[in-house]
Design a protein around this motif. Structure first.
Motif, PDB file in Angstrom:
ATOM      1  N   ALA A 157      62.451   6.594  31.312  1.00  0.00           N
ATOM      2  CA  ALA A 157      63.845   6.651  30.875  1.00  0.00           C
ATOM      3  C   ALA A 157      64.688   7.156  32.052  1.00  0.00           C
ATOM      4  O   ALA A 157      64.180   7.410  33.148  1.00  0.00           O
ATOM      5  CB  ALA A 157      63.980   7.573  29.661  1.00  0.00           C
ATOM      6  N   THR A 171      63.186   1.728  34.948  1.00  0.00           N
ATOM      7  CA  THR A 171      63.599   2.452  33.755  1.00  0.00           C
ATOM      8  C   THR A 171      63.963   1.442  32.674  1.00  0.00           C
ATOM      9  O   THR A 171      64.170   0.250  32.942  1.00  0.00           O
ATOM     10  CB  THR A 171      64.816   3.342  34.035  1.00  0.00           C
ATOM     11  N   ILE A 229      54.992   1.989  28.836  1.00  0.00           N
ATOM     12  CA  ILE A 229      55.683   3.245  28.589  1.00  0.00           C
ATOM     13  C   ILE A 229      54.813   4.415  29.042  1.00  0.00           C
ATOM     14  O   ILE A 229      53.651   4.541  28.639  1.00  0.00           O
ATOM     15  CB  ILE A 229      56.018   3.390  27.091  1.00  0.00           C
ATOM     16  N   ARG A 260      54.268  10.331  29.277  1.00  0.00           N
ATOM     17  CA  ARG A 260      55.203  11.454  29.178  1.00  0.00           C
ATOM     18  C   ARG A 260      56.085  11.367  27.932  1.00  0.00           C
ATOM     19  O   ARG A 260      56.628  12.365  27.476  1.00  0.00           O
ATOM     20  CB  ARG A 260      56.107  11.494  30.408  1.00  0.00           C
ATOM     21  N   TYR A 261      56.241  10.130  27.420  1.00  0.00           N
ATOM     22  CA  TYR A 261      57.148   9.926  26.297  1.00  0.00           C
ATOM     23  C   TYR A 261      56.390   9.696  24.992  1.00  0.00           C
ATOM     24  O   TYR A 261      56.934   9.111  24.057  1.00  0.00           O
ATOM     25  CB  TYR A 261      58.067   8.738  26.574  1.00  0.00           C
ATOM     26  N   ASP A 312      58.068   9.736  21.355  1.00  0.00           N
ATOM     27  CA  ASP A 312      59.534   9.666  21.312  1.00  0.00           C
ATOM     28  C   ASP A 312      60.035   8.699  22.368  1.00  0.00           C
ATOM     29  O   ASP A 312      60.073   9.016  23.557  1.00  0.00           O
ATOM     30  CB  ASP A 312      60.142  11.038  21.541  1.00  0.00           C
ATOM     31  N   VAL A 313      60.406   7.501  21.933  1.00  0.00           N
ATOM     32  CA  VAL A 313      60.913   6.481  22.847  1.00  0.00           C
ATOM     33  C   VAL A 313      62.373   6.164  22.542  1.00  0.00           C
ATOM     34  O   VAL A 313      62.888   5.124  22.952  1.00  0.00           O
ATOM     35  CB  VAL A 313      60.054   5.199  22.782  1.00  0.00           C
ATOM     36  N   ASP A 366      65.129   7.445  23.695  1.00  0.00           N
ATOM     37  CA  ASP A 366      65.988   7.318  24.869  1.00  0.00           C
ATOM     38  C   ASP A 366      65.812   5.960  25.536  1.00  0.00           C
ATOM     39  O   ASP A 366      66.785   5.355  26.003  1.00  0.00           O
ATOM     40  CB  ASP A 366      65.697   8.432  25.872  1.00  0.00           C
ATOM     41  N   HIS A 367      64.564   5.470  25.599  1.00  0.00           N
ATOM     42  CA  HIS A 367      64.333   4.145  26.172  1.00  0.00           C
ATOM     43  C   HIS A 367      65.188   3.090  25.462  1.00  0.00           C
ATOM     44  O   HIS A 367      65.877   2.286  26.103  1.00  0.00           O
ATOM     45  CB  HIS A 367      62.858   3.757  26.034  1.00  0.00           C
TER      46      HIS A 367
END
Length: 308
Positions: free
Chosen positions: A234, A248, A269, A272-273, A276-277, A279-280
């Protein structure tokens, strides 16, 4: 003619409990084409019911999260008594490494496995009504992306117009649709363009593998019905994306927007994410007005024709 895309692995280099490493399967009316083979791909294929009758494998590059599932997949095919040859396409210059990988652990499949090197901007595969083309990507190794591009389809046949012109129902309809003029009993000649519309576009599915945002990718994805693009990070790690040869989600959206794509799938992906994606998706959607989704492993999408 159906075309289904199944996302077998949507994670980055480090797998998570939810995301396997990279692999995407395209089933085009029974032709099963596999793009990248992260470790555990054969289990994902069993889990999501795609079957193992793969005709071709297309590797974008030799990083482990894109190829380490290949020897296991070949062994599983062998255990299932496969006898049909398997074609594997890999960036030119990496054929020996892939051949060695396939035969690691003294694996000797009972069916032929042919490894072909492909450079950018060539047709890796040409079939009767589609081809798989390569394009250069911007990753920190020898890498290509792939575009499955269908030929144009015949225009729609106007039966009502044909009957108005006196064409009898039957074989002459087919002749006209195939592009051949027909002569009626009174000597009148009816030309195909009188009853057949303009050619209709086929579908285009583009898979980037790992890449920074690139003009070459935008060109290859022009008008794509589906663009499957690297979205490892992200905005919070945009510098990291550039340093490691990735994109990104926002950059993927910008490429899809430039290309005029219809749909954008965000993949690769980073772990680290995990979990929770959001924001992507939000960042990609700010850059791209088309349909944007971030698939979970196992998601299958039907790709319609542009005029449907």
């Amino acid at each position: 003619m159906s075309m289904r895309v199944t996302f077998l692995g949507t994670g980055g280099a480090v797998p998570t409990t939810e995301r396997n490493p990279s692999s995407v399967l395209v089933n085009r009316e029974g032709d099963r084409l596999l793009f990248d083979v992260g470790e555990g791909t054969q289990r994902q294929m069993m889990r999501f019911g795609t079957g193992f009758t793969i005709s071709d494998v297309f590797l974008t590059h030799l990083h482990g999260d894109h190829v380490l599932g290949l020897p296991g997949l070949v062994q599983t095919m062998d255990f299932n008594d496969r006898d049909r040859a398997l074609s594997v396409y890999t960036p030119a210059g990496t054929e020996e490494e892939i051949d060695a990988l396939i035969h690691a652990a003294d694996t000797r499949p009972s069916f032929p496995v042919h490894v072909y090197g492909v450079g950018p901007d060539e047709a890796a595969v040409r079939r009767d009504d589609y081809e798989v083309r390569t394009f250069r990507t911007d990753h920190d190794t020898n890498a290509v992306g792939y575009a499955l591009v269908e030929d144009e389809r015949k225009g729609r046949f106007d039966r009502e117009k044909a009957e108005e012109l006196g064409v009898p129902v039957g074989p002459k309809f087919s002749q006209l649709h195939e592009g051949d003029p027909v002569e009626l009993d009174d000597g009148t000649v009816v030309e195909p363009d009188q009853v057949v519309g303009d050619p209709r576009p086929g579908r285009r599915v583009v898979y980037t593998g790992d890449t920074r945002p690139s003009d070459r990718v935008a060109e290859a994805a022009e008008g794509a019905d589906l663009l499957v693009h690297d979205a490892t990070f992200a905005d919070d790690r945009a510098d990291r994306a550039g340093d490691t040869g990735h994109s990104t989600a926002r950059q993927a959206g910008e490429i899809a927007n430039r290309a005029g794509a219809e749909r954008l799938a965000l993949t690769h992906i980073s772990s680290r994410y995990a979990g929770d994606v959001s924001d992507h998706l939000a960042e990609a959607r700010e850059a791209f007005d088309g349909e944007t989704f971030l698939p979970d492993d196992g998601l299958t999408r039907e790709i319609p024709y542009p005029d449907e």
